[in-house]
Each structure stands twice: as structure tokens, then as C-alpha cells.
Design a protein around this motif. Structure first.
Motif, mmCIF file in Angstrom:
data_model
loop_
_atom_site.group_PDB
_atom_site.id
_atom_site.type_symbol
_atom_site.label_atom_id
_atom_site.label_comp_id
_atom_site.label_asym_id
_atom_site.label_seq_id
_atom_site.Cartn_x
_atom_site.Cartn_y
_atom_site.Cartn_z
ATOM 1 N N LEU A 1 1.017 -1.117 0.338
ATOM 2 C CA LEU A 1 -0.222 -0.397 -0.075
ATOM 3 C C LEU A 1 1.180 1.077 0.311
ATOM 4 O O LEU A 1 0.813 2.257 -0.588
ATOM 5 C CB LEU A 1 -0.950 0.245 1.324
ATOM 6 N N HIS A 2 1.367 0.958 0.769
ATOM 7 C CA HIS A 2 2.475 2.445 0.915
ATOM 8 C C HIS A 2 3.745 2.588 0.014
ATOM 9 O O HIS A 2 4.079 3.781 -0.957
ATOM 10 C CB HIS A 2 3.869 2.204 2.529
ATOM 11 N N TYR A 3 4.556 1.506 -0.355
ATOM 12 C CA TYR A 3 5.801 1.827 -1.467
ATOM 13 C C TYR A 3 5.202 1.584 -2.746
ATOM 14 O O TYR A 3 5.790 1.490 -3.054
ATOM 15 C CB TYR A 3 7.070 0.693 -0.839
ATOM 16 N N GLY A 4 4.600 0.140 -3.016
ATOM 17 C CA GLY A 4 4.283 -0.785 -4.321
ATOM 18 C C GLY A 4 5.373 -1.063 -4.454
ATOM 19 O O GLY A 4 6.349 -1.569 -3.346
ATOM 20 N N GLY A 5 5.620 -2.050 -5.675
ATOM 21 C CA GLY A 5 6.445 -2.620 -5.231
ATOM 22 C C GLY A 5 6.430 -4.058 -5.791
ATOM 23 O O GLY A 5 5.019 -4.974 -6.154
ATOM 24 N N ILE A 6 7.356 -5.299 -5.671
ATOM 25 C CA ILE A 6 6.964 -7.138 -5.635
ATOM 26 C C ILE A 6 7.039 -6.858 -3.998
ATOM 27 O O ILE A 6 8.542 -7.349 -4.029
ATOM 28 C CB ILE A 6 7.718 -7.288 -6.974
ATOM 29 N N TYR A 7 6.201 -7.897 -3.613
ATOM 30 C CA TYR A 7 6.766 -9.021 -2.212
ATOM 31 C C TYR A 7 6.917 -10.828 -2.332
ATOM 32 O O TYR A 7 6.378 -11.225 -3.523
ATOM 33 C CB TYR A 7 5.622 -9.036 -1.249
ATOM 34 N N LEU A 8 7.795 -10.752 -2.071
ATOM 35 C CA LEU A 8 8.230 -12.411 -1.832
ATOM 36 C C LEU A 8 8.698 -13.044 -0.806
ATOM 37 O O LEU A 8 8.830 -12.438 0.008
ATOM 38 C CB LEU A 8 8.824 -12.398 -3.080
ATOM 39 N N ASP A 9 7.696 -14.025 -0.689
ATOM 40 C CA ASP A 9 8.139 -14.960 0.343
ATOM 41 C C ASP A 9 9.599 -15.478 0.719
ATOM 42 O O ASP A 9 9.765 -15.642 0.011
ATOM 43 C CB ASP A 9 6.974 -16.266 0.763
ATOM 44 N N LEU A 10 10.266 -16.005 1.493
ATOM 45 C CA LEU A 10 11.550 -15.992 1.293
ATOM 46 C C LEU A 10 11.867 -17.275 1.271
ATOM 47 O O LEU A 10 13.051 -17.542 0.423
ATOM 48 C CB LEU A 10 11.960 -16.504 3.009
ATOM 49 N N ASP A 11 10.916 -18.270 0.684
ATOM 50 C CA ASP A 11 10.943 -19.208 0.663
ATOM 51 C C ASP A 11 10.604 -19.621 -1.254
ATOM 52 O O ASP A 11 10.329 -20.199 -1.989
ATOM 53 C CB ASP A 11 10.148 -20.594 0.981
ATOM 54 N N ASN A 12 10.584 -18.384 -1.815
ATOM 55 C CA ASN A 12 10.405 -17.588 -3.288
ATOM 56 C C ASN A 12 11.481 -17.273 -3.664
ATOM 57 O O ASN A 12 12.441 -16.393 -2.962
ATOM 58 C CB ASN A 12 8.993 -16.986 -3.533
ATOM 59 N N GLY A 13 12.379 -18.286 -4.982
ATOM 60 C CA GLY A 13 13.394 -17.486 -5.433
ATOM 61 C C GLY A 13 12.813 -16.855 -6.792
ATOM 62 O O GLY A 13 11.513 -17.042 -7.147
ATOM 63 N N CYS A 14 13.689 -16.081 -7.524
ATOM 64 C CA CYS A 14 13.772 -15.520 -9.168
ATOM 65 C C CYS A 14 14.395 -16.775 -10.283
ATOM 66 O O CYS A 14 15.697 -16.992 -10.032
ATOM 67 C CB CYS A 14 14.520 -14.400 -9.005
ATOM 68 N N VAL B 1 -2.111 -10.620 -7.534
ATOM 69 C CA VAL B 1 -1.852 -11.624 -6.700
ATOM 70 C C VAL B 1 -1.454 -13.150 -7.220
ATOM 71 O O VAL B 1 -1.721 -12.840 -8.562
ATOM 72 C CB VAL B 1 -2.786 -11.856 -5.894
ATOM 73 N N THR B 2 -1.365 -14.037 -6.610
ATOM 74 C CA THR B 2 -0.816 -15.059 -7.160
ATOM 75 C C THR B 2 -1.525 -16.178 -7.024
ATOM 76 O O THR B 2 -2.625 -16.823 -5.907
ATOM 77 C CB THR B 2 0.944 -15.675 -6.992
ATOM 78 N N ASP B 3 -1.834 -17.181 -7.853
ATOM 79 C CA ASP B 3 -2.962 -18.206 -7.663
ATOM 80 C C ASP B 3 -2.750 -19.557 -8.401
ATOM 81 O O ASP B 3 -1.959 -19.980 -9.541
ATOM 82 C CB ASP B 3 -4.046 -17.651 -8.203
ATOM 83 N N GLY B 4 -2.747 -20.302 -7.056
ATOM 84 C CA GLY B 4 -2.166 -22.065 -7.478
ATOM 85 C C GLY B 4 -3.437 -22.665 -8.952
ATOM 86 O O GLY B 4 -2.782 -23.482 -8.330
ATOM 87 N N GLY B 5 -4.193 -21.974 -7.875
ATOM 88 C CA GLY B 5 -5.007 -22.867 -9.108
ATOM 89 C C GLY B 5 -5.799 -23.921 -8.783
ATOM 90 O O GLY B 5 -6.853 -24.090 -9.684
ATOM 91 N N ARG B 6 -6.078 -24.322 -6.989
ATOM 92 C CA ARG B 6 -7.065 -25.093 -6.584
ATOM 93 C C ARG B 6 -6.740 -24.235 -5.335
ATOM 94 O O ARG B 6 -5.624 -23.578 -4.776
ATOM 95 C CB ARG B 6 -6.481 -26.107 -6.720
ATOM 96 N N ALA C 1 1.925 -7.710 -5.768
ATOM 97 C CA ALA C 1 2.964 -7.116 -6.482
ATOM 98 C C ALA C 1 1.369 -6.023 -7.354
ATOM 99 O O ALA C 1 0.564 -6.499 -6.648
ATOM 100 C CB ALA C 1 3.508 -7.307 -7.456
ATOM 101 N N SER C 2 2.090 -4.930 -6.939
ATOM 102 C CA SER C 2 1.081 -3.806 -7.052
ATOM 103 C C SER C 2 2.118 -2.294 -6.690
ATOM 104 O O SER C 2 2.656 -2.032 -7.230
ATOM 105 C CB SER C 2 -0.192 -3.348 -6.258
ATOM 106 N N ARG C 3 1.118 -0.891 -7.634
ATOM 107 C CA ARG C 3 1.803 0.068 -7.394
ATOM 108 C C ARG C 3 1.050 0.359 -6.556
ATOM 109 O O ARG C 3 0.341 -0.230 -5.429
ATOM 110 C CB ARG C 3 0.448 0.839 -8.869
ATOM 111 N N PRO C 4 1.965 1.752 -5.343
ATOM 112 C CA PRO C 4 1.278 2.495 -4.585
ATOM 113 C C PRO C 4 0.210 2.695 -4.578
ATOM 114 O O PRO C 4 -0.885 3.313 -5.520
ATOM 115 C CB PRO C 4 2.679 3.454 -4.394
ATOM 116 N N ASN C 5 -0.707 3.016 -3.669
ATOM 117 C CA ASN C 5 -1.820 3.072 -2.477
ATOM 118 C C ASN C 5 -2.508 2.706 -3.611
ATOM 119 O O ASN C 5 -4.334 3.745 -3.318
ATOM 120 C CB ASN C 5 -1.738 4.832 -2.949
ATOM 121 N N HIS C 6 -2.976 1.722 -4.067
ATOM 122 C CA HIS C 6 -3.816 0.465 -4.740
ATOM 123 C C HIS C 6 -5.128 0.547 -3.273
ATOM 124 O O HIS C 6 -4.928 0.570 -2.534
ATOM 125 C CB HIS C 6 -3.476 0.097 -5.287
ATOM 126 N N PRO C 7 -6.460 0.762 -3.980
ATOM 127 C CA PRO C 7 -7.456 1.207 -3.311
ATOM 128 C C PRO C 7 -7.875 -0.336 -2.290
ATOM 129 O O PRO C 7 -8.464 -0.614 -2.021
ATOM 130 C CB PRO C 7 -8.744 1.398 -3.764
#
Length: 328
Positions: A142-155, A169-174, A183-189
Motif C-alpha cells: 500500500l505504502h511503497y508498491g513493488g513486488i513482495y516475495l516470501d523467503l521460500d520463493n526465488g527468482c 496476486v498469485t493463484d495456485g489453481g486450486r 505486486a502492485s502500484r502504491p496506494n491501490h484501493p
């Protein structure tokens, strides 16, 4: 006569209670089926980015990577485990020029205290430490925007192609949506609605897994996701011009072999917040149809029992009345 009225009142009360429980259960179960928003695979993201070189679309998400590390077993030790640090480095290496923010327990609380003091009491009062990790990520986006990842996820690749969407957001399909990569832009409603809903949703649901998931975790995120889309104007839903800011995406991250491949992210060990009831609810999640049948059967049996009891009482009163008539 009074006994019959009393029984009827109790029966109606039970039926109303069962109806309320059934309606709440139906609303809850919807969290695990089809979701609102636009589903997009990681291959489709890459294709859209490579359609024009350079990408002609406006970049909406800033080049910031957020990760949260709270060592609740040893709060003074901020040294990250080697396997998680390796995953973290993969994102830093593949995304040169990006700002990288690692939020420790101390930094996270300072951020909430400074920018969202109205939430600090709830933040400090969470029953489970992972709920602070859940909630702070929402405020960071909300404040900064950007991409957030849990620590057990890599790139696995440069994340730039993912920056051309207002929010995903991410969707595991089930099951429910996931809050492990966001991920988002800052200040998204959407984040405004979600963060404002954290306090109303802050209940202890007896089971640790339910409390974590529905008060701050992935079930909570999914419930607010559905609520947000239900409130969207028709123009945003049908995709008319000018509605881009309202278009929320679900980045597909189904890990089943037959599913679309992962282009941008990897998954390693996690489960640091697992409690004794996790396996039970994971089994329930995989057998929702059987659970629904069971609940329906219990409601049907309760209805049958109440009707039988009322009818039986009615026959007894009729017999008594007949006997009185004979005596006269």
C-alpha cells in the motif's frame, strides 16, 4: 398447548441457526472455487512484454522487491538461513538496479508505528507471529508498491515484465488465492480495503490454521479480493476504456506437472508457520465436495428429526383431546 408452542419455537430457532450456519458456510466455501479477476499465465506475461521492444505500455509497479524476515524463535538474530539467503540473492542478481528491502522484525514494527499507528495495537496483539508477517506485507505494498516475495520463493528471470499491471496476486489453481508473492502500484484501493479490514477480521477461530488463514492470511486475502470485485463498477468488470486501474490480475502459479510453466519464480522449503491442525485442513481443502455432502446430510437429518418430533407431539395432543370428548 404451551408445550407445542414451545417445541415449535425451539424448532424454528434451530432451523434459523442451521440456515445461518449454512449461508456462512456457503460463503466461506466460495473462497476455494472460481475467483474473480483476470487469470494470466507467466508465459502470457512474457509474451505481452515481448510483443513490442521496448514495451510500449506504461510501467505501473515500481522496481522494488520486498521480503520480510522475522526470526520469532530468536528475535535478536537477524542472520537469514543459508538456503533462503541463496533464494534472496537470485532476485537481487537477476534484477540489477532494483531497490531491495529486507524487513526484519524491528524494521517492520518501526514501519507500522511510524506510518500506520492506528494498527499497531492489533499488530502487536496477534496471537501468532506469522500474522505480523502477513499483515506488514499488505501495508508495504500500500505504502511503497513493488513486488513482495516470501523467503521460500526465488527468482528465475528478470521481473520487469510483471511491472505493467496495476496489481496482481498469485493463484495456485486450486483452493484460495495465495499471498506468498504479490505486486502492485502504491496506494491501490484494493490494499486500502484490505488493510482497513484487518481489524474487523481479527478473531480467534480456535484452530491455529483457521485463525492465521482467515484473520490475516490467504483466506482473508481471497475474501477481500472477492469483496473488492463485487464492488467494482460495471465498466471495470467488462473492461471498458479507462477502467485499467480496476483490472486486478491473478498470476497463475499452479505447481502441478500439467499446469502452465513457471517463468519468473521458484519455490523452496517453507512451512515455518505450520501448526498441528494444518494437515487436517489441507485434507478438508482436497475433499470439499465430500464435506459439503456431509454438512447437507446433517442439516437434512436435523430437519427430519424436528419434523418427526413435532408431528409426534401433535398426534399425542390429538389423542388426548379425543379421550376428553369420549368422557363427556
Amino acid at each position: 398447548m404451551r408445550a407445542r408452542v414451545y417445541i415449535t419455537f425451539i424448532a424454528l430457532l434451530i432451523l434459523l441457526t442451521l440456515a445461518f450456519i449454512a449461508s456462512r458456510a456457503a460463503k466461506f466455501v466460495q473462497l476455494f472455487f472460481e475467483h474473480s479477476g483476470i487469470a494470466i499465465t507467466q508465459d502470457e506475461v512474457a509474451a505481452a512484454h515481448n510483443a513490442t521492444i521496448p514495451d510500449s505500455r506504461p510501467q505501473l509497479i515500481p522496481k522494488i522487491i520486498h521480503q520480510v524476515y522475522h526470526n520469532w524463535h530468536d528475535p535478536k538474530n537477524e542472520t537469514m538461513p543459508a538456503d533462503w539467503d541463496e533464494l534472496r540473492q537470485s532476485c537481487i542478481t537477476l534484477n540489477p538496479g532494483w531497490e531491495y528491502k529486507l524487513w526484519t522484525e524491528r524494521k517492520s514494527r518501526e514501519f507500522i508505528s511510524k506510518n500506520y499507528p492506528w494498527f499497531l495495537k492489533t499488530y502487536d496483539g496477534y496471537s501468532f507471529p506469522v500474522q505480523r508477517v502477513d499483515s506488514v506485507r499488505y501495508f508495504l505494498l500500500l505504502h511503497y508498491g513493488g513486488i513482495y516475495l516470501d523467503l521460500d520463493n526465488g527468482c528465475l528471470a528478470d521481473l520487469t515484465p510483471l511491472l505493467y499491471y496495476p496489481l496482481w496476486v498469485t493463484d495456485g489453481g486450486r483452493g484460495a488465492l495465495s499471498n506468498n508473492i504479490l505486486a502492485s502500484r502504491p496506494n491501490h484501493p484494493y490494499w486500502t480495503l484490505l488493510t482497513n479490514s484487518l481489524i474487523p477480521y481479527n478473531y480467534n477461530y480456535i484452530f491455529p490454521y483457521v485463525t492465521i488463514s482467515y484473520a490475516s492470511g490467504q483466506w482473508f486475502l481471497t475474501a477481500i479480493w472477492q469483496q473488492y470485485h463485487a464492488w467494482l463498477p460495471t465498466a471495470a468488470i467488462v473492461g471498458k476504456e479507462g477502467a485499467q486501474e480496476n483490472q486486478l490480475h491473478r498470476l497463475m502459479m499452479d505447481d502441478r506437472p500439467e499446469a502452465a510453466r513457471w517463468v519468473y519464480f521458484s519455490q523452496a522449503r517453507g512451512g515455518t508457520w505450520v501448526n498441528w491442525d494444518n494437515r487436517m485442513f489441507l485434507w478438508i481443502g482436497d475433499h470439499l465436495f465430500l464435506l459439503g455432502l456431509g454438512i447437507s446430510g446433517l442439516v437434512g437429518m436435523a430437519w427430519w428429526g424436528i419434523r418427526r418430533l413435532c408431528c409426534q407431539r401433535g398426534r399425542e395432543y390429538t389423542k388426548l383431546k379425543d379421550r376428553e370428548d369420549d368422557d363427556v
